[in-house]
Design an enzyme around this catalytic site. Structure first.
Site: not given
Ligand code: NAP
Length: 283
Positions: A67, A71, A135, A229
């Site tokens: 993560t 990446k 990203g 989230y």
């Protein structure tokens, strides 16, 4: 420098920071539901430790997820990278096979599957507005182009980054438009004609964050997917105005399920992974 957490931990997530990651809870639920002995841990890996970690993984792990901020930096450290991950300039899944490191990107699949699940949306021929060109946007926008979306509008605070991403993605059938956050009339127009707006900026990670754009611009959105989230200001606006919406947990689930399948060559136990993810995020 890196040590195995215990003899069963053969997979892991790496990041900087990584303490907040719910991937171990989700993946371990998957391994247990599938009756596999392997377990999934986490390693805090700073950018200058990435090369050391990949060598540690080569000799000790079966695979790992990456993560932020690893990446794209990972790409040069691997033996082979899937063409789609190269095109997205992003690897989030590494598999170790016979001492070689293979890189894949499952974020695009995760987002596509989450959009289908939340809104019954098929990418082909769809019109998409993406907020952000960082990203996460880079890792997933290639999926829209390769699945032949009709139109992708990339809106970013720093317009030059939206333009660079659109330029990078050009050459396929998808019509690409890059806009800066201040081009409000054009943004409103694009949103009115879009099948979905994808919130892919980091604005909203903290409760004190201002929204990534004027919320009123979203008033005619057909659907809104927020990669974060949490119940962000964007999602609260959607709920208040009865706009179908979803947060980023479906994307997190399905990118993780795809990683699980790549590593184990089995269908991922998605229901068990979803339950564990929800429990970890609701804690
Ligand atoms: P990043 O590379 O740091 O990019 C951040 C993006 O947000 C840039 O486009 C930046 O614009 C924009 N931005 C930041 N603050 C802003 C503000 N106040 N107003 C408007 N735009 C702002 O971050 P990333 O890796 O792309 O991650 C973005 C989000 O995606 C994160 O919240 C992450 O948690 C989420 N994510 C979710 C999943 C999932 O599975 N659900 C997977 C990956 C990422 P500038 O270019 O102008 O700086």
């Amino acid at each position: 420098m890196f040590e195995l957490e215990n003899e069963f931990v053969k997979y892991a997530v790496i990041g900087d920071p990584v303490a907040h990651s719910v991937s171990p809870a989700m993946q371990n639920a998957g391994f247990m539901a599938a009756g596999l002995d392997e377990r999934y841990g986490k390693y805090h890996v700073k950018p200058d430790e990435l090369a050391d970690f990949t060598e540690f993984a080569r000799h000790n792990l079966y695979g790992f997820n990456a993560t932020v901020p690893h990446k794209s930096a990972l790409i040069d450290l691997l033996d082979e990278v899937a063409p789609a991950a190269l095109a997205a300039n992003s690897v989030n899944t590494v598999s170790v096979r016979n001492g070689k490191l293979y890189g894949d990107s499952t974020d695009g699949y995760g987002l596509e599957t989450a959009l289908k699940e939340a809104f019954d949306l098929d990418i082909a021929d769809s019109r998409i507005v993406m907020l952000g060109a960082g990203g996460a946007a880079q890792a997933t926008a290639f999926e829209f182009v390769s699945r032949q979306a009709a139109h992708l509008t990339i809106v970013n605070r720093t317009k030059s980054k939206a333009e660079a991403l659109a330029e990078h993605l050009s050459g396929q059938s998808t019509v690409l438009t890059a806009l800066g956050n201040d081009e409000t009339d054009l943004i409103a127009q694009a949103i009115t004609h879009a099948d979905v707006v994808i919130q892919a900026t980091s604005a909203g990670l903290r409760e004190s964050d201002a929204p990534p754009l004027e919320l009123e611009l979203l008033q005619n959105a057909a659907a809104i997917f927020d990669m974060i989230y949490k119940n962000t200001a964007v999602l609260q606006y959607a709920q208040k105005h009865n706009i179908p919406c979803a947060d980023g947990r479906g994307m997190l689930l399905h990118q993780g399920a795809k990683s699980f399948s790549i590593w184990t060559e089995r269908r991922a136990p998605v229901a068990a992974m979803r339950a564990a993810l929800d429990a970890a995020l609701n804690k």
